[in-house]
Structures are given as C-alpha cells and as structure tokens.
Motif scaffolding. Structure first.
Motif, PDB file in Angstrom:
ATOM      1  N   GLN A  37       0.866  -1.185   0.000  1.00 46.02           N
ATOM      2  CA  GLN A  37       0.000   0.000   0.000  1.00 46.02           C
ATOM      3  C   GLN A  37       0.900   1.231   0.000  1.00 46.02           C
ATOM      4  N   LEU A  39       1.411   4.945   0.919  1.00 50.34           N
ATOM      5  CA  LEU A  39       0.881   5.960   1.828  1.00 50.34           C
ATOM      6  C   LEU A  39       1.649   7.247   1.591  1.00 50.34           C
ATOM      7  N   VAL A  50       1.376  -4.871   3.552  1.00 46.74           N
ATOM      8  CA  VAL A  50       0.163  -4.899   4.356  1.00 46.74           C
ATOM      9  C   VAL A  50       0.032  -6.255   5.059  1.00 46.74           C
ATOM     10  N   SER A  52      -2.584  -7.976   7.195  1.00 42.58           N
ATOM     11  CA  SER A  52      -3.984  -7.796   7.586  1.00 42.58           C
ATOM     12  C   SER A  52      -4.644  -9.067   8.104  1.00 42.58           C
ATOM     13  N   ILE A  76      -3.076  -3.980   9.780  1.00 46.03           N
ATOM     14  CA  ILE A  76      -4.492  -3.612   9.781  1.00 46.03           C
ATOM     15  C   ILE A  76      -5.232  -4.606  10.672  1.00 46.03           C
ATOM     16  N   ASP A 101      -8.612   5.549  12.280  1.00 44.67           N
ATOM     17  CA  ASP A 101      -9.291   5.304  11.002  1.00 44.67           C
ATOM     18  C   ASP A 101      -9.153   6.460  10.015  1.00 44.67           C
ATOM     19  N   TYR A 127      -4.902   0.732  12.960  1.00 42.12           N
ATOM     20  CA  TYR A 127      -3.688   0.589  12.152  1.00 42.12           C
ATOM     21  C   TYR A 127      -2.428   0.842  12.971  1.00 42.12           C
ATOM     22  N   GLY A 149      -3.853   7.720   2.303  1.00 40.06           N
ATOM     23  CA  GLY A 149      -3.747   6.415   1.646  1.00 40.06           C
ATOM     24  C   GLY A 149      -4.052   5.249   2.555  1.00 40.06           C
ATOM     25  N   ILE A 150      -4.434   5.540   3.804  1.00 43.28           N
ATOM     26  CA  ILE A 150      -4.816   4.454   4.723  1.00 43.28           C
ATOM     27  C   ILE A 150      -6.086   3.812   4.174  1.00 43.28           C
ATOM     28  N   PRO A 151      -6.093   2.491   4.023  1.00 42.34           N
ATOM     29  CA  PRO A 151      -7.311   1.837   3.509  1.00 42.34           C
ATOM     30  C   PRO A 151      -8.490   2.111   4.436  1.00 42.34           C
ATOM     31  N   ARG A 152      -9.619   2.380   3.872  1.00 38.84           N
ATOM     32  CA  ARG A 152     -10.825   2.667   4.670  1.00 38.84           C
ATOM     33  C   ARG A 152     -11.343   1.392   5.308  1.00 38.84           C
ATOM     34  N   ARG A 154     -13.830  -1.403   6.475  1.00 40.04           N
ATOM     35  CA  ARG A 154     -14.993  -1.999   5.794  1.00 40.04           C
ATOM     36  C   ARG A 154     -16.084  -2.265   6.785  1.00 40.04           C
TER      37      ARG A 154
END
Length: 154
Positions: A37, A39, A50, A52, A76, A101, A127, A149-152, A154
């Motif tokens: 990812q 960032l 990543v 996760s 994550i 977040d 995170y 750029g932090i993944p949102r 879900r």
C-alpha cells in the motif's frame, strides 16, 4: 567402493541444502507476496507491505535484516482497539505509529530489536505502521500528523 564413500558425504550435504531451501522458501515467499500500500505523509511516500491477517500480523517484520528507503509494514486490525506491538525475532530497530481510522497518528513509539516489551496505542486504533527507527522523527511527524492512503475500514 571408495568413490561411492567419498561421494556420499557430498550427496548428503547437497540433499540437506535442498531440504533447507525447500523448508525456508514458503516463509520467504509468503513474506514477499504481501500486498503493498502506498501511503503519503506530506511530501513523503511510504511503500508499506500490508499485514492484515493474524498470521501476517504475527510474523510482521521478524527475521528481516533491513528495510529499503521509505519501506515499512502497515498492520491492519479488524476493529479499533488498544493495539500493542513487540519486537520478538525482529532484527532491526523500528518506530511504530499507531493510526486512527482517519489517518491521524495517535502516538509513535521507538522499539529495540529482539525485545518483548509491549508498545501500545494511547487510544483505540485500527492501524499500526512500522518504519525504520527514527523515520517519523526525521520527517517531523508526530502525534496529530496525518497520513493519506490508509485503507478505509470496511
């Protein structure tokens, strides 16, 4: 018979080397296949592997001997919580940023190699970003700084 006897130790050594390589290859390839990812911290780009899943988070950066420039690992977690990190089997000194977040850094902790000291977030976060020790400080990043750029969630 003498030729066979002198050949057997070399054959055994070669077989042992092949077996060792075969056993280590899955761990090395699993580490190498993590998604990356990108960032952004102001003008600085970060290329973060990543982690996760529980197995990838557990392994983290263990056994690595170095990180490239601007490379790190983004952990994550499923839910925000008081996440804690340690350095068991981690060979390089790292700094970890605990991130909310919205990409805001809650706190940053420096961590010594090969220790089991807990370094924890000061508030619930989803995170954690590990970088080479001092990476954040050298760029003026601290609690309250924001990463893009932090993944949102879900």
């Amino acid at each position: 018979m003498t030729r066979i006897r002198s050949f057997l130790p070399r054959l055994a050594a070669a077989a042992g080397a092949c077996l060792t390589a075969a056993l280590l290859a899955p761990a090395a390839s699993a580490q190498a296949t993590l998604p990356v990812q990108t960032l952004r911290a102001g003008m600085h780009l970060i290329h973060a592997e990543v982690a996760s899943t529980p197995p990838t988070r557990e392994r983290g950066l263990m056994f690595r001997e170095q990180l490239g420039p601007n490379q790190g690992m983004l952990f994550i977690f499923e839910m925000p919580g008081t996440q804690c990190m340690w350095m068991r089997n981690t060979l390089i000194p790292l700094s970890v940023a605990f991130i909310a977040d919205d990409g805001t850094i809650a706190n940053i902790e420096d961590m010594a190699p090969k220790t089991e000291d807990s370094h924890c977030a000061v508030q619930p976060v989803r995170y954690a970003l590990e970088m080479e020790r001092g990476w954040f400080a050298k760029r003026g990043l601290k609690a309250g700084s924001r990463l893009e750029g932090i993944p949102r969630a879900r």
